[in-house]
Design a protein around this motif. Structure first.
Motif, PDB file in Angstrom:
ATOM      1  N   MET A 233       0.816  -1.219   0.000  1.00 51.49           N
ATOM      2  CA  MET A 233       0.000   0.000   0.000  1.00 51.49           C
ATOM      3  C   MET A 233       0.852   1.273   0.000  1.00 51.49           C
ATOM      4  O   MET A 233       0.341   2.361  -0.305  1.00 51.49           O
ATOM      5  CB  MET A 233      -0.919   0.020   1.229  1.00 51.49           C
ATOM      6  CG  MET A 233      -2.029  -1.010   1.213  1.00 51.49           C
ATOM      7  SD  MET A 233      -3.057  -0.909   2.717  1.00 51.49           S
ATOM      8  CE  MET A 233      -3.738   0.746   2.553  1.00 51.49           C
ATOM      9  N   LYS A 234       2.113   1.154   0.328  1.00 53.25           N
ATOM     10  CA  LYS A 234       2.954   2.299   0.682  1.00 53.25           C
ATOM     11  C   LYS A 234       3.086   3.346  -0.410  1.00 53.25           C
ATOM     12  O   LYS A 234       3.009   4.555  -0.150  1.00 53.25           O
ATOM     13  CB  LYS A 234       4.332   1.792   1.102  1.00 53.25           C
ATOM     14  CG  LYS A 234       5.282   2.866   1.603  1.00 53.25           C
ATOM     15  CD  LYS A 234       6.563   2.227   2.128  1.00 53.25           C
ATOM     16  CE  LYS A 234       7.541   3.275   2.646  1.00 53.25           C
ATOM     17  NZ  LYS A 234       8.779   2.635   3.167  1.00 53.25           N
ATOM     18  N   TYR A 235       3.291   2.929  -1.646  1.00 52.98           N
ATOM     19  CA  TYR A 235       3.625   3.877  -2.715  1.00 52.98           C
ATOM     20  C   TYR A 235       2.443   4.206  -3.626  1.00 52.98           C
ATOM     21  O   TYR A 235       2.576   5.022  -4.537  1.00 52.98           O
ATOM     22  CB  TYR A 235       4.802   3.346  -3.535  1.00 52.98           C
ATOM     23  CG  TYR A 235       6.049   3.195  -2.685  1.00 52.98           C
ATOM     24  CD1 TYR A 235       6.806   4.303  -2.332  1.00 52.98           C
ATOM     25  CD2 TYR A 235       6.428   1.945  -2.200  1.00 52.98           C
ATOM     26  CE1 TYR A 235       7.929   4.171  -1.527  1.00 52.98           C
ATOM     27  CE2 TYR A 235       7.552   1.797  -1.393  1.00 52.98           C
ATOM     28  CZ  TYR A 235       8.293   2.913  -1.058  1.00 52.98           C
ATOM     29  OH  TYR A 235       9.408   2.780  -0.243  1.00 52.98           O
ATOM     30  N   GLY A 236       1.310   3.569  -3.412  1.00 54.56           N
ATOM     31  CA  GLY A 236       0.121   3.878  -4.190  1.00 54.56           C
ATOM     32  C   GLY A 236       0.195   3.481  -5.649  1.00 54.56           C
ATOM     33  O   GLY A 236      -0.573   3.996  -6.476  1.00 54.56           O
ATOM     34  N   GLY A 256     -11.099   3.010   1.458  1.00 55.68           N
ATOM     35  CA  GLY A 256      -9.888   3.788   1.635  1.00 55.68           C
ATOM     36  C   GLY A 256      -8.651   3.190   0.995  1.00 55.68           C
ATOM     37  O   GLY A 256      -7.543   3.696   1.183  1.00 55.68           O
ATOM     38  N   CYS A 257      -8.827   2.133   0.221  1.00 59.13           N
ATOM     39  CA  CYS A 257      -7.688   1.468  -0.432  1.00 59.13           C
ATOM     40  C   CYS A 257      -8.025   1.246  -1.904  1.00 59.13           C
ATOM     41  O   CYS A 257      -9.115   0.760  -2.233  1.00 59.13           O
ATOM     42  CB  CYS A 257      -7.389   0.139   0.247  1.00 59.13           C
ATOM     43  SG  CYS A 257      -6.024  -0.786  -0.503  1.00 59.13           S
ATOM     44  N   ASP A 258      -7.108   1.576  -2.783  1.00 60.74           N
ATOM     45  CA  ASP A 258      -7.364   1.485  -4.220  1.00 60.74           C
ATOM     46  C   ASP A 258      -6.879   0.170  -4.833  1.00 60.74           C
ATOM     47  O   ASP A 258      -6.901  -0.001  -6.041  1.00 60.74           O
ATOM     48  CB  ASP A 258      -6.702   2.671  -4.943  1.00 60.74           C
ATOM     49  CG  ASP A 258      -7.146   2.773  -6.398  1.00 60.74           C
ATOM     50  OD1 ASP A 258      -8.349   2.564  -6.660  1.00 60.74           O
ATOM     51  OD2 ASP A 258      -6.297   3.029  -7.269  1.00 60.74           O
ATOM     52  N   ILE A 259      -6.444  -0.755  -4.017  1.00 60.88           N
ATOM     53  CA  ILE A 259      -5.950  -2.038  -4.521  1.00 60.88           C
ATOM     54  C   ILE A 259      -7.101  -3.026  -4.651  1.00 60.88           C
ATOM     55  O   ILE A 259      -7.963  -3.117  -3.773  1.00 60.88           O
ATOM     56  CB  ILE A 259      -4.869  -2.614  -3.584  1.00 60.88           C
ATOM     57  CG1 ILE A 259      -3.650  -1.685  -3.519  1.00 60.88           C
ATOM     58  CG2 ILE A 259      -4.440  -4.007  -4.037  1.00 60.88           C
ATOM     59  CD1 ILE A 259      -2.636  -2.075  -2.459  1.00 60.88           C
ATOM     60  N   GLY A 279     -16.191  -5.909   2.157  1.00 63.84           N
ATOM     61  CA  GLY A 279     -15.459  -5.516   0.963  1.00 63.84           C
ATOM     62  C   GLY A 279     -15.616  -6.443  -0.222  1.00 63.84           C
ATOM     63  O   GLY A 279     -15.107  -6.153  -1.309  1.00 63.84           O
ATOM     64  N   THR A 280     -16.330  -7.561  -0.072  1.00 58.33           N
ATOM     65  CA  THR A 280     -16.484  -8.498  -1.189  1.00 58.33           C
ATOM     66  C   THR A 280     -17.291  -7.873  -2.323  1.00 58.33           C
ATOM     67  O   THR A 280     -18.399  -7.386  -2.122  1.00 58.33           O
ATOM     68  CB  THR A 280     -17.179  -9.795  -0.734  1.00 58.33           C
ATOM     69  OG1 THR A 280     -16.376 -10.453   0.248  1.00 58.33           O
ATOM     70  CG2 THR A 280     -17.386 -10.742  -1.916  1.00 58.33           C
ATOM     71  N   VAL A 281     -16.708  -7.892  -3.511  1.00 58.83           N
ATOM     72  CA  VAL A 281     -17.387  -7.444  -4.725  1.00 58.83           C
ATOM     73  C   VAL A 281     -18.008  -8.639  -5.446  1.00 58.83           C
ATOM     74  O   VAL A 281     -19.102  -8.556  -6.005  1.00 58.83           O
ATOM     75  CB  VAL A 281     -16.413  -6.710  -5.661  1.00 58.83           C
ATOM     76  CG1 VAL A 281     -17.112  -6.256  -6.940  1.00 58.83           C
ATOM     77  CG2 VAL A 281     -15.758  -5.528  -4.947  1.00 58.83           C
ATOM     78  N   PHE A 282     -17.299  -9.749  -5.428  1.00 57.40           N
ATOM     79  CA  PHE A 282     -17.742 -10.954  -6.139  1.00 57.40           C
ATOM     80  C   PHE A 282     -17.089 -12.158  -5.493  1.00 57.40           C
ATOM     81  O   PHE A 282     -15.949 -12.101  -5.023  1.00 57.40           O
ATOM     82  CB  PHE A 282     -17.343 -10.889  -7.611  1.00 57.40           C
ATOM     83  CG  PHE A 282     -17.630 -12.154  -8.386  1.00 57.40           C
ATOM     84  CD1 PHE A 282     -18.887 -12.406  -8.893  1.00 57.40           C
ATOM     85  CD2 PHE A 282     -16.631 -13.093  -8.589  1.00 57.40           C
ATOM     86  CE1 PHE A 282     -19.162 -13.579  -9.590  1.00 57.40           C
ATOM     87  CE2 PHE A 282     -16.885 -14.275  -9.291  1.00 57.40           C
ATOM     88  CZ  PHE A 282     -18.156 -14.510  -9.797  1.00 57.40           C
ATOM     89  N   CYS A 283     -17.810 -13.288  -5.495  1.00 56.48           N
ATOM     90  CA  CYS A 283     -17.206 -14.550  -5.075  1.00 56.48           C
ATOM     91  C   CYS A 283     -17.930 -15.706  -5.774  1.00 56.48           C
ATOM     92  O   CYS A 283     -19.094 -15.590  -6.150  1.00 56.48           O
ATOM     93  CB  CYS A 283     -17.238 -14.727  -3.559  1.00 56.48           C
ATOM     94  SG  CYS A 283     -18.885 -14.688  -2.805  1.00 56.48           S
ATOM     95  N   SER A 284     -17.213 -16.789  -5.966  1.00 53.60           N
ATOM     96  CA  SER A 284     -17.768 -17.959  -6.646  1.00 53.60           C
ATOM     97  C   SER A 284     -16.990 -19.196  -6.215  1.00 53.60           C
ATOM     98  O   SER A 284     -15.782 -19.131  -5.972  1.00 53.60           O
ATOM     99  CB  SER A 284     -17.666 -17.802  -8.165  1.00 53.60           C
ATOM    100  OG  SER A 284     -17.979 -19.018  -8.831  1.00 53.60           O
ATOM    101  N   ASN A 285     -17.686 -20.331  -6.144  1.00 52.90           N
ATOM    102  CA  ASN A 285     -17.025 -21.580  -5.793  1.00 52.90           C
ATOM    103  C   ASN A 285     -16.628 -22.400  -7.024  1.00 52.90           C
ATOM    104  O   ASN A 285     -16.280 -23.573  -6.901  1.00 52.90           O
ATOM    105  CB  ASN A 285     -17.922 -22.419  -4.879  1.00 52.90           C
ATOM    106  CG  ASN A 285     -19.224 -22.854  -5.563  1.00 52.90           C
ATOM    107  OD1 ASN A 285     -19.477 -22.524  -6.714  1.00 52.90           O
ATOM    108  ND2 ASN A 285     -20.046 -23.601  -4.840  1.00 52.90           N
ATOM    109  N   LYS A 286     -16.648 -21.802  -8.199  1.00 58.86           N
ATOM    110  CA  LYS A 286     -16.263 -22.519  -9.421  1.00 58.86           C
ATOM    111  C   LYS A 286     -14.747 -22.730  -9.477  1.00 58.86           C
ATOM    112  O   LYS A 286     -13.973 -21.908  -8.993  1.00 58.86           O
ATOM    113  CB  LYS A 286     -16.689 -21.729 -10.661  1.00 58.86           C
ATOM    114  CG  LYS A 286     -18.174 -21.438 -10.760  1.00 58.86           C
ATOM    115  CD  LYS A 286     -18.980 -22.686 -11.047  1.00 58.86           C
ATOM    116  CE  LYS A 286     -20.443 -22.341 -11.312  1.00 58.86           C
ATOM    117  NZ  LYS A 286     -21.256 -23.552 -11.560  1.00 58.86           N
ATOM    118  N   SER A 287     -14.330 -23.823 -10.076  1.00 53.59           N
ATOM    119  CA  SER A 287     -12.920 -24.013 -10.401  1.00 53.59           C
ATOM    120  C   SER A 287     -12.621 -23.298 -11.713  1.00 53.59           C
ATOM    121  O   SER A 287     -13.535 -22.947 -12.470  1.00 53.59           O
ATOM    122  CB  SER A 287     -12.585 -25.505 -10.528  1.00 53.59           C
ATOM    123  OG  SER A 287     -13.368 -26.089 -11.564  1.00 53.59           O
TER     124      SER A 287
END
Length: 318
Positions: A233-236, A256-259, A279-287
Motif C-alpha cells: 500500500m505504501k507507494y500507491g 480507503g484502499c485502491d488495490i 469488501g467483497t465485490v464478487f465470489c464464486s465456488n467454481k474451479s
C-alpha cells in the motif's frame, strides 16, 4: 427396431457434437473480443495428477491460447499437491505438470512461486527445475519481472508468502524450509522494488490472501495484513494483489484502499463454501483460472470457469 435405435443414437450424438461446437465457437468469439496487446494467465492450486478438473481446465487453457495471443502463465503456488516434490527428477513433475499442460500453445514461459504445499518438501527443487524445463522460469523464491508489448508495460512482483506467516515458520516438522527464510529481508526487497516501479500496471502475486473468506486460520491473514499489506500500500502504485490458496474466486475492495485484492480459484479442485465478507465485490465456488489483458489505458482480469466462460471482470483504467 434396432435400425431405428441406431438412427436415434446417431442423431443424439450429432446434436451434442453440434451444441459443443456452437459453445466453443461462441467462446472463441468472446475470447477474441477481449484480447489486448498483452495477455497472460493466472493459475494456481493445480497439482492433482490430472484428476478432478485439472485436465479439462488445462485443455480449455490450451484452446484459449489457440485463439488469442497468450504470452505467459503466472503460477501462484501449489503446482504440487500434496507433499511438494523431493527433487528436480520427482515423478510429480510429469504427473502434476508436464503431461497435463502439454498443449502446444501452453509451451510458453511459466513464472511460479511456492505455495504452502511446496513447502512440505524441497523448495529449492522448485527453483532448480528452471534448469530442467525451458518454460519454467523461477530465478528465486521471490523475484520480479517486467513485460512490454506495444508500448504497454506490466510489472509483476512474485512474493513468497509462506515464510511471512508464523504458522508455517513454527511447524518445522512439516514446513522445514519456511523458517530458513528471513521475511524481513524479503519485505525490504519488496519495498525497494515498489519504490522504483513506474510501469503502466503493477501486480503483486503471492500464494496466500491478505483478505478472503475461508475457514483457514485467521492468523495467516493477520500476519500478511501486518507485514505484507503495509508495503504494497505504501507507494500507491500497486493495482492488484493476486493470490490463490483458498480454492475459490474472490474479489475484495477495502474502503480507503485502491488495490483490488483477488483470490484466484483452484485449477483442479475448488471448495464449495464461499461467502461475502467486508469488501467483497464478487465470489464464486467454481474451479478455473484467470486471464489478464492489458493496454496502455486499461487492464482487465477475467475470472474464468473450467470451460473459459467469464464469471466476473475486474477493470483498472488510467
Amino acid at each position: 427396431m434396432r435400425t431405428k435405435l441406431i438412427i436415434l443414437i446417431a442423431a443424439a450424438v450429432a446434436a451434442v457434437s453440434c451444441t459443443n461446437s456452437n459453445v466453443q465457437s461462441d467462446l472463441a468469439a468472446e475470447w477474441r473480443s477481449i484480447e489486448k496487446p498483452l495477455n497472460f494467465y493466472i493459475a494456481n492450486d493445480l497439482g492433482r495428477n490430472g484428476y478432478y478438473d485439472q485436465k479439462p481446465i488445462a485443455e480449455a487453457m490450451g484452446k484459449m491460447a489457440e485463439t488469442i495471443d497468450i504470452e505467459f502463465v503466472v503460477a501462484a503456488g501449489d503446482v504440487h499437491h500434496f507433499e511438494g516434490v523431493q527433487s528436480i527428477s520427482d515423478p510429480l513433475w510429469m504427473t502434476n505438470y508436464e503431461l497435463i499442460y502439454s498443449h502446444p500453445d501452453l509451451m510458453m514461459p511459466w513464472y511460479p512461486i511456492c505455495g504452502n504445499h511446496e513447502y512440505r518438501s524441497n523448495t529449492d527443487a522448485i527453483v532448480e527445475y528452471s534448469n530442467v524445463s525451458a518454460r519454467w522460469k523461477m530465478p528465486a523464491k521471490y523475484y520480479t519481472f517486467v513485460k512490454e508489448e506495444d508500448s504497454v508495460t506490466v510489472r509483476i512482483v512474485m512474493v513468497d508468502t509462506t515464510p511471512i506467516i508464523d504458522k508455517y515458520r513454527e511447524e518445522t516438522d512439516k514446513y522445514a524450509d519456511a523458517s530458513k527464510s528471513d521475511w524481513k529481508v524479503q519485505m525490504a526487497w519488496l519495498d525497494k522494488v515498489l519504490s522504483e516501479a513506474d510501469e503502466d500496471w503493477v501486480l503483486v502475486v503471492g500464494h496466500h490472501p491478505v483478505y478472503a473468506y475461508t475457514d483457514k486460520s485467521e492468523s495467516e491473514r493477520e500476519d500478511l495484513q501486518q507485514r505484507l499489506n503495509p508495503v504494497i500500500m505504501k507507494y500507491g502504485n500497486v493495482d492488484m494483489y493476486i493470490c490463490g490458496h483458498i480454492h475459490t474466486f474472490q474479489h475484495i475492495r477495502k474502503d480507503g484502499c485502491d488495490i483490488d485484492y483477488i483470490v484466484n480459484t483452484s485449477g483442479s479442485l475448488s471448495r464449495d463454501d464461499v461467502q461475502k465478507i467486508d469488501g467483497t465485490v464478487f465470489c464464486s465456488n467454481k474451479s478455473g483460472w484467470s486471464l489478464v489483458t492489458a493496454d496502455e489505458h486499461k487492464l482487465d482480469l477475467y475470472m474464468l470457469d473450467r470451460e473459459g466462460k467469464i464469471l466476473h471482470t475486474i477493470s483498472r483504467t488510467r
